[in-house]
Design an enzyme around this catalytic site. Structure first.
Site, PDB file in Angstrom:
ATOM      1  N   TRP A 131       0.862  -1.186   0.000  1.00 15.38           N
ATOM      2  CA  TRP A 131       0.000   0.000   0.000  1.00 15.38           C
ATOM      3  C   TRP A 131       0.905   1.245   0.000  1.00 15.38           C
ATOM      4  O   TRP A 131       1.874   1.312   0.778  1.00 15.38           O
ATOM      5  CB  TRP A 131      -0.891  -0.029   1.247  1.00 15.38           C
ATOM      6  CG  TRP A 131      -1.793   1.162   1.390  1.00 15.38           C
ATOM      7  CD1 TRP A 131      -2.563   1.739   0.418  1.00 15.38           C
ATOM      8  CD2 TRP A 131      -2.030   1.913   2.587  1.00 15.38           C
ATOM      9  NE1 TRP A 131      -3.261   2.800   0.938  1.00 15.38           N
ATOM     10  CE2 TRP A 131      -2.955   2.935   2.264  1.00 15.38           C
ATOM     11  CE3 TRP A 131      -1.562   1.831   3.892  1.00 15.38           C
ATOM     12  CZ2 TRP A 131      -3.408   3.852   3.201  1.00 15.38           C
ATOM     13  CZ3 TRP A 131      -2.021   2.738   4.824  1.00 15.38           C
ATOM     14  CH2 TRP A 131      -2.933   3.736   4.483  1.00 15.38           C
ATOM     15  N   ASP A 212      -1.757  -6.525   8.558  1.00 20.67           N
ATOM     16  CA  ASP A 212      -2.656  -5.424   8.220  1.00 20.67           C
ATOM     17  C   ASP A 212      -3.905  -6.034   7.587  1.00 20.67           C
ATOM     18  O   ASP A 212      -3.835  -6.619   6.501  1.00 20.67           O
ATOM     19  CB  ASP A 212      -1.944  -4.476   7.236  1.00 20.67           C
ATOM     20  CG  ASP A 212      -2.765  -3.221   6.954  1.00 20.67           C
ATOM     21  OD1 ASP A 212      -3.893  -3.107   7.458  1.00 20.67           O
ATOM     22  OD2 ASP A 212      -2.258  -2.351   6.203  1.00 20.67           O
ATOM     23  N   LYS A 247     -13.741  -0.290   5.124  1.00 25.92           N
ATOM     24  CA  LYS A 247     -14.305  -0.920   3.923  1.00 25.92           C
ATOM     25  C   LYS A 247     -15.441  -1.865   4.283  1.00 25.92           C
ATOM     26  O   LYS A 247     -16.501  -1.803   3.697  1.00 25.92           O
ATOM     27  CB  LYS A 247     -13.237  -1.704   3.163  1.00 25.92           C
ATOM     28  CG  LYS A 247     -11.846  -1.154   3.240  1.00 25.92           C
ATOM     29  CD  LYS A 247     -11.606   0.025   2.341  1.00 25.92           C
ATOM     30  CE  LYS A 247     -10.236   0.599   2.666  1.00 25.92           C
ATOM     31  NZ  LYS A 247      -9.735   1.550   1.735  1.00 25.92           N
TER      32      LYS A 247
HETATM   33  C1  LMR Z   1      -6.570   2.768  -0.970  1.00 23.08           C
HETATM   34  O1  LMR Z   1      -5.536   2.092  -0.972  1.00 23.08           O
HETATM   35  O2  LMR Z   1      -7.050   3.270  -1.992  1.00 23.08           O
HETATM   36  C2  LMR Z   1      -7.298   2.965   0.326  1.00 23.08           C
HETATM   37  O3  LMR Z   1      -6.693   2.239   1.335  1.00 23.08           O
HETATM   38  C3  LMR Z   1      -7.504   4.395   0.667  1.00 23.08           C
HETATM   39  C4  LMR Z   1      -6.254   5.091   1.088  1.00 23.08           C
HETATM   40  O4  LMR Z   1      -6.292   5.740   2.129  1.00 23.08           O
HETATM   41  O5  LMR Z   1      -5.248   5.024   0.396  1.00 23.08           O
END
Ligand code: LMR
Length: 397
Positions: A131, A212, A247
């Site tokens: 992420w 996570d 989510k």
């Molecule tokens: C995403 O990856 O799009 C979501 O987890 C929202 C974010 O805060 O990045």
């Protein structure tokens, strides 16, 4: 100190897209950017179970007095049971301590500061890719971030052997971040057998897993998606779990998540918890209460919980259906490249597998928005736009 010595920061790669998309007046624009569930009409409605729980809270809430650094005790125990499973040994042995946090990101930041206190020199190992916010978040807490191999962009597979080989070298003082399910951004999850191997490796090597879990229920179901969490918790003596209700309860802007610490016994867990509370107090003092109140109301009521599970299944099935729909549509248009991997992946995201130049081109030419890496949010696809999307992809290919 002079603020004019600052250089501007670039817009966040994910959140910046939301603004660009909102400003675009193209009638067929498509938002495949931020990971937010959307229905066929492109809306993100409030779940009916959430509306009902909110009404119940409005009718029964008696005070807005400070809630304390732990947040709601009821939420904390209900969310731990949801993640670990009510009969899991770590719950029965009283080894889990949980705080409510401002979203999953808040949970990660609490975990980061906690890690820094346990070992100021700890390195956190994250998947390549991970992420977009993981790296910045841990670095902001002063933790060194390194990567382990994970997704093979070429073959659309997991680099599992390389991942294992890398984690074999990780020090027992370090932390390894794992995505519980619905890997963000690749959609490639570990199989149950692979989780079994990772759990044993964590135990043998002694590193601390930080899991996570931002998408519980979006992959195969609430319990199936927690397989890795439960397996690792069964195997190691120390574990950190960061979870999010953004989510699966659709509570994005309420900012509700949880950070759970598993200690080797109840006493060790109590000591770790005292550090966790200190960390919370130093960052934001105490978490917001409203999101936690909604979630605990739902989870404590058999009827609302069932309604939630049903609504979650609708979201999950729609996303899985969208995956297949896009693959079929691309095939129907005669696109030669094989996109079938999209239908085998899980959760909100997949990499489309196009270049950053092609990402820019599909945005300027067709108003289709996705992250530079070509990560697409599958929830943004629908029956109403899949043909336009597939044609746009075919065009830029
Ligand atoms: C995403 O990856 O799009 C979501 O987890 C929202 C974010 O805060 O990045």
């Amino acid at each position: 100190m002079k603020f004019d010595s600052l250089s501007p920061m670039p817009a966040d790669p994910i959140l910046g897209l939301m603004t660009q998309y909102r400003q675009d007046s193209h009638p067929q624009k498509i938002d495949l950017g931020v990971g937010v569930y959307k229905d066929e009409a492109g809306n993100t409605p409030i779940l009916a179970c959430v509306k009902a729980a909110e009404q119940h809270r409005i009718d029964t809430e008696e005070t807005k007095v400070y809630i304390g650094p732990t947040g709601s005790a009821d939420f904390n125990s209900l969310i731990s049971e949801l993640c670990f499973g009510i009969t899991h040994q770590v719950i029965e042995q009283n080894r889990v301590r949980t705080v409510s946090t401002p979203g999953g990101t808040g949970a990660l930041r609490v975990a980061a500061d906690f890690i820094k206190r346990v070992n100021p020199n700890a390195v956190i190992w994250v998947s390549d890719p991970t992420w977009a916010n993981h790296t910045g978040l841990f670095e902001a807490a002063g933790i060194t971030v390194k990567t382990y191999p994970y997704y093979d962009h070429e073959n659309k597979t997991l680099k599992f052997e390389e991942m294992l080989a890398c984690l074999e070298q990780v020090s027992s003082d370090d932390v390894v971040l794992l995505h519980a399910c619905c890997h963000n951004p690749s959609g490639m999850d570990l199989t149950q057998a692979q989780w079994d191997q990772i759990a044993v490796l964590a135990k043998d090597k002694g590193f601390t897993p930080l899991i996570d879990m931002a998408y519980q229920g979006f992959g195969d179901g609430v319990d199936a998606d927690a397989y890795g969490v439960r397996k690792v918790a069964d195997t190691v003596s120390n574990l950190i779990l960061c979870s999010s209700c953004s989510k699966n309860f659709g509570l994005y802007r309420e900012r509700i998540g949880a950070c759970s610490i598993v200690g080797k016994d109840a006493n060790a867990a109590d000591i770790a918890f005292s550090v966790l509370l200190y960390v919370v107090r130093c960052i934001y003092s105490m978490p917001p209460a409203h999101g936690a109140a909604i979630v605990e109301t739902i989870l404590a009521s058999q009827e609302l919980k069932q309604q939630w599970l049903d609504e979650l299944a609708v979201m999950r099935n729609r996303i899985n259906g969208n995956r297949q729909m896009l693959v079929d549509q691309l095939k129907a248009l005669g696109v030669k490249r094989d996109f079938s991997f999209i239908s085998n992946q899980k959760g909100m995201f997949s990499f489309l597998g196009i270049t950053p130049d092609q990402v820019a081109e599909i945005q300027t030419k067709h108003s289709v928005y996705m992250v530079d890496s070509s990560r697409i949010s599958i929830a943004g696809i629908g029956e109403g736009n899949v043909e336009y999307l597939a044609k746009s992809i075919a065009d830029i290919l």
